[in-house]
Design a protein around this motif. Structure first.
Motif, PDB file in Angstrom:
ATOM      1  N   GLY A 111     -57.492  -1.093 -88.371  1.00  0.00           N
ATOM      2  CA  GLY A 111     -57.299  -2.615 -87.992  1.00  0.00           C
ATOM      3  C   GLY A 111     -57.717  -3.522 -89.169  1.00  0.00           C
ATOM      4  O   GLY A 111     -58.054  -3.091 -90.321  1.00  0.00           O
ATOM      5  N   SER A 112     -57.738  -4.717 -88.709  1.00  0.00           N
ATOM      6  CA  SER A 112     -57.929  -5.731 -89.587  1.00  0.00           C
ATOM      7  C   SER A 112     -59.235  -6.683 -89.054  1.00  0.00           C
ATOM      8  O   SER A 112     -59.445  -6.942 -87.638  1.00  0.00           O
ATOM      9  N   TRP A 113     -60.004  -7.050 -89.823  1.00  0.00           N
ATOM     10  CA  TRP A 113     -61.166  -7.921 -89.438  1.00  0.00           C
ATOM     11  C   TRP A 113     -61.228  -9.378 -90.379  1.00  0.00           C
ATOM     12  O   TRP A 113     -61.639  -9.235 -91.542  1.00  0.00           O
ATOM     13  N   VAL A 114     -60.744 -10.387 -89.605  1.00  0.00           N
ATOM     14  CA  VAL A 114     -60.245 -11.391 -90.428  1.00  0.00           C
ATOM     15  C   VAL A 114     -60.914 -12.846 -90.018  1.00  0.00           C
ATOM     16  O   VAL A 114     -61.406 -12.722 -88.697  1.00  0.00           O
ATOM     17  N   ALA A 115     -60.855 -13.941 -90.456  1.00  0.00           N
ATOM     18  CA  ALA A 115     -61.564 -15.128 -90.091  1.00  0.00           C
ATOM     19  C   ALA A 115     -60.438 -15.532 -88.873  1.00  0.00           C
ATOM     20  O   ALA A 115     -59.261 -15.386 -88.884  1.00  0.00           O
ATOM     21  N   GLY A 116     -61.086 -16.444 -87.928  1.00  0.00           N
ATOM     22  CA  GLY A 116     -60.294 -16.688 -86.704  1.00  0.00           C
ATOM     23  C   GLY A 116     -59.616 -17.798 -86.996  1.00  0.00           C
ATOM     24  O   GLY A 116     -58.974 -18.251 -85.754  1.00  0.00           O
ATOM     25  N   ASN A 117     -59.027 -18.378 -88.111  1.00  0.00           N
ATOM     26  CA  ASN A 117     -58.401 -19.515 -88.194  1.00  0.00           C
ATOM     27  C   ASN A 117     -56.728 -19.152 -88.385  1.00  0.00           C
ATOM     28  O   ASN A 117     -56.542 -17.936 -88.628  1.00  0.00           O
ATOM     29  N   PRO A 118     -56.036 -20.025 -88.141  1.00  0.00           N
ATOM     30  CA  PRO A 118     -54.487 -19.704 -87.984  1.00  0.00           C
ATOM     31  C   PRO A 118     -54.024 -19.135 -89.433  1.00  0.00           C
ATOM     32  O   PRO A 118     -53.205 -18.370 -89.318  1.00  0.00           O
ATOM     33  N   ASP A 119     -54.432 -19.592 -90.425  1.00  0.00           N
ATOM     34  CA  ASP A 119     -53.915 -19.155 -91.676  1.00  0.00           C
ATOM     35  C   ASP A 119     -54.309 -17.432 -92.080  1.00  0.00           C
ATOM     36  O   ASP A 119     -53.336 -16.718 -92.309  1.00  0.00           O
ATOM     37  N   ALA A 120     -55.496 -16.998 -91.554  1.00  0.00           N
ATOM     38  CA  ALA A 120     -55.969 -15.739 -91.594  1.00  0.00           C
ATOM     39  C   ALA A 120     -55.386 -14.934 -90.582  1.00  0.00           C
ATOM     40  O   ALA A 120     -54.746 -13.773 -90.880  1.00  0.00           O
ATOM     41  N   LEU A 121     -55.192 -15.500 -89.629  1.00  0.00           N
ATOM     42  CA  LEU A 121     -54.366 -14.608 -88.347  1.00  0.00           C
ATOM     43  C   LEU A 121     -52.710 -14.534 -88.918  1.00  0.00           C
ATOM     44  O   LEU A 121     -52.385 -13.431 -88.573  1.00  0.00           O
ATOM     45  N   GLN A 122     -52.405 -15.446 -89.232  1.00  0.00           N
ATOM     46  CA  GLN A 122     -51.022 -15.481 -89.658  1.00  0.00           C
ATOM     47  C   GLN A 122     -50.764 -14.318 -90.762  1.00  0.00           C
ATOM     48  O   GLN A 122     -49.816 -13.473 -90.565  1.00  0.00           O
ATOM     49  N   GLN A 123     -51.523 -14.390 -91.957  1.00  0.00           N
ATOM     50  CA  GLN A 123     -51.449 -13.416 -92.846  1.00  0.00           C
ATOM     51  C   GLN A 123     -51.675 -11.763 -92.285  1.00  0.00           C
ATOM     52  O   GLN A 123     -50.812 -10.896 -92.521  1.00  0.00           O
ATOM     53  N   ALA A 124     -52.655 -11.669 -91.309  1.00  0.00           N
ATOM     54  CA  ALA A 124     -53.026 -10.395 -90.953  1.00  0.00           C
ATOM     55  C   ALA A 124     -51.575  -9.921 -89.957  1.00  0.00           C
ATOM     56  O   ALA A 124     -51.157  -8.842 -90.067  1.00  0.00           O
ATOM     57  N   VAL A 125     -51.196 -10.824 -89.017  1.00  0.00           N
ATOM     58  CA  VAL A 125     -50.005 -10.608 -88.326  1.00  0.00           C
ATOM     59  C   VAL A 125     -48.861 -10.271 -89.130  1.00  0.00           C
ATOM     60  O   VAL A 125     -47.915  -9.060 -89.004  1.00  0.00           O
ATOM     61  N   GLU A 126     -48.377 -10.768 -90.039  1.00  0.00           N
ATOM     62  CA  GLU A 126     -47.350 -10.489 -91.204  1.00  0.00           C
ATOM     63  C   GLU A 126     -47.336  -9.253 -91.820  1.00  0.00           C
ATOM     64  O   GLU A 126     -46.495  -8.587 -92.153  1.00  0.00           O
ATOM     65  N   TYR A 127     -48.747  -8.803 -92.212  1.00  0.00           N
ATOM     66  CA  TYR A 127     -49.146  -7.562 -92.882  1.00  0.00           C
ATOM     67  C   TYR A 127     -48.638  -6.425 -91.967  1.00  0.00           C
ATOM     68  O   TYR A 127     -47.782  -5.436 -92.374  1.00  0.00           O
ATOM     69  N   TYR A 128     -48.890  -6.618 -90.793  1.00  0.00           N
ATOM     70  CA  TYR A 128     -48.488  -5.470 -89.555  1.00  0.00           C
ATOM     71  C   TYR A 128     -46.633  -5.444 -89.536  1.00  0.00           C
ATOM     72  O   TYR A 128     -46.338  -4.441 -89.374  1.00  0.00           O
ATOM     73  N   LEU A 129     -46.401  -6.817 -89.579  1.00  0.00           N
ATOM     74  CA  LEU A 129     -44.761  -6.836 -89.311  1.00  0.00           C
ATOM     75  C   LEU A 129     -44.148  -6.042 -90.407  1.00  0.00           C
ATOM     76  O   LEU A 129     -42.889  -5.774 -90.248  1.00  0.00           O
ATOM     77  N   THR A 130     -44.632  -6.139 -91.589  1.00  0.00           N
ATOM     78  CA  THR A 130     -44.011  -5.535 -92.832  1.00  0.00           C
ATOM     79  C   THR A 130     -44.472  -4.125 -93.372  1.00  0.00           C
ATOM     80  O   THR A 130     -43.989  -3.725 -94.113  1.00  0.00           O
TER      81      THR A 130
END
Length: 371
Positions: free
Chosen positions: A313-332
């Motif tokens: 999985g991924s361990w990321v900062a809880g801000n919207p930008d970091a969460l967006q990047q993580a979500v898009e990683y799994y979508l692609t």
């Protein structure tokens, strides 16, 4: 060894991760040959659960006390007092539930060793809620601190305990574990999952902002399912207004509380589980998701950096930008790469977090404290 465990919420109630964690721990200790007594409240239980009666369960002897009010736990204290007299060890769960402090004092008066688990209640975001009452309770516990062994589930919680009770406070770190089930058969569906109570500390609003600014998510077939009880109705309404304002009402849905096999299926079928919390002492939903082979995006407010190390999985900062990047990683992700994440998720859960394979950690803590 005879062990008394006190809990406000307890299985099969599914409000809050500790209700299951305490159950899995009690069941493993019972299987290991110990006599376990659990004094819990009837809060959140089905009407078919008989209150104020000792029940023989696979986790030992359990009594669900019916109290005048959840925060007036007179019967909970009474049954705890009666049971502790035959106990070798008393294990309290929750610092701020009213019965805990009373039972701690009574246990020490009887000369019983006390272990106390905060379950994340000492993190700075958690202390922001009802701060004046919590400061008063912490001052009272301060007077007992030298005679208590505190239990932490991660290094960060060790630090929180010592911030409140001094650098010499006795702390034992034992991570949360669970009774690992057989994964259910997966039926992949186009959704991502948030599982947990709907409360500001979970920072679901940050996740919604992340999805709102993701063109990739908006244009995909994927949606977000928010599954869990509305423990803060005001916050839940704010989330619904935020979803409407961002035009995501067709992309984000609330499913309510899910339990049992349905909950397992929710995890298994998801692309990824997301836990954006401001703070977690552990985060049972992460483990529950890994067991079903679903990778997790967890915020750095949780103690789940191992997700990155084990590629589960991924361990990321809880801000919207970091969460967006993580979500898009799994979508692609490619199908092959994504399957590797699923395989490693199950392996991580089984190797490190099986309570039955690691119950000796708790036996060591209890035996050392009793001695």
């Amino acid at each position: 060894m005879t062990i008394l465990m006190s809990a406000d919420w307890f299985y099969p109630c599914h409000i809050g991760g500790p209700s299951n964690t305490i159950y899995w721990q009690a069941r493993a200790l019972t299987r290991a040959g110990h006599s376990v007594f659990v004094v819990a409240t009837a809060q959140g239980q089905q009407s078919s659960t008989p209150p104020d009666r000792w029940l023989t369960m696979d986790c030992g002897q359990v009594i669900y006390t019916r109290n005048p009010h959840f925060y007036l736990p007179f019967r909970h204290i009474w049954y705890g007092w009666r049971t502790m007299q035959k106990a070798d060890i008393v294990h309290l769960n929750s610092l701020f539930y009213p019965s805990s402090l009373v039972l701690a004092v009574l246990s020490l008066l009887l000369g019983k060793p006390v272990i106390w688990s905060p379950h994340g209640e000492l993190s700075p975001p958690a202390l922001d809620y009802s701060p004046r009452i919590k400061r008063l309770v912490l001052r009272l516990i301060w007077g007992l601190r030298k005679k208590i062994l505190f239990h932490a589930t991660c290094p960060a919680e060790v630090g929180y305990i010592r911030q409140q009770f001094g650098p010499l406070a006795m702390v034992s770190e034992v991570r949360n574990m669970m009774d690992i089930p057989i994964p259910v058969s997966r039926k992949a569906r186009p959704y991502m999952l948030f599982m947990g109570r709907i409360h500001p500390i979970k920072a679901i609003d940050k996740l919604i902002d992340a999805l709102g600014q993701s063109t990739l998510f908006r244009n995909s077939d994927y949606e977000l399912i928010i599954a869990g009880p509305e423990s803060d109705p005001v916050y839940a309404q704010q989330l619904r207004e935020q979803i409407r304002r961002l035009g995501l009402h067709r992309k984000i849905v609330f499913s309510g509380l899910v339990t049992g096999p349905i909950k397992d299926q929710f995890y298994a079928d998801a692309l990824v589980t997301i836990l954006p919390s401001k703070s977690e002492s552990f985060g049972n939903v992460v483990l529950e998701s890994l067991v079903q082979g679903t990778p997790v995006i967890a915020s750095t407010g949780t103690p789940w950096e191992v997700l990155e190390a084990e590629q589960a999985g991924s361990w990321v900062a809880g801000n919207p930008d970091a969460l967006q990047q993580a979500v898009e990683y799994y979508l692609t992700l490619s199908t092959e790469h994504y399957q590797q994440y699923r395989t490693k998720a199950i392996a991580l859960a089984r190797q490190r977090f099986d309570i039955n394979a690691n119950v000796d950690q708790w036996q060591f803590v209890y035996q050392a404290m009793a001695a």
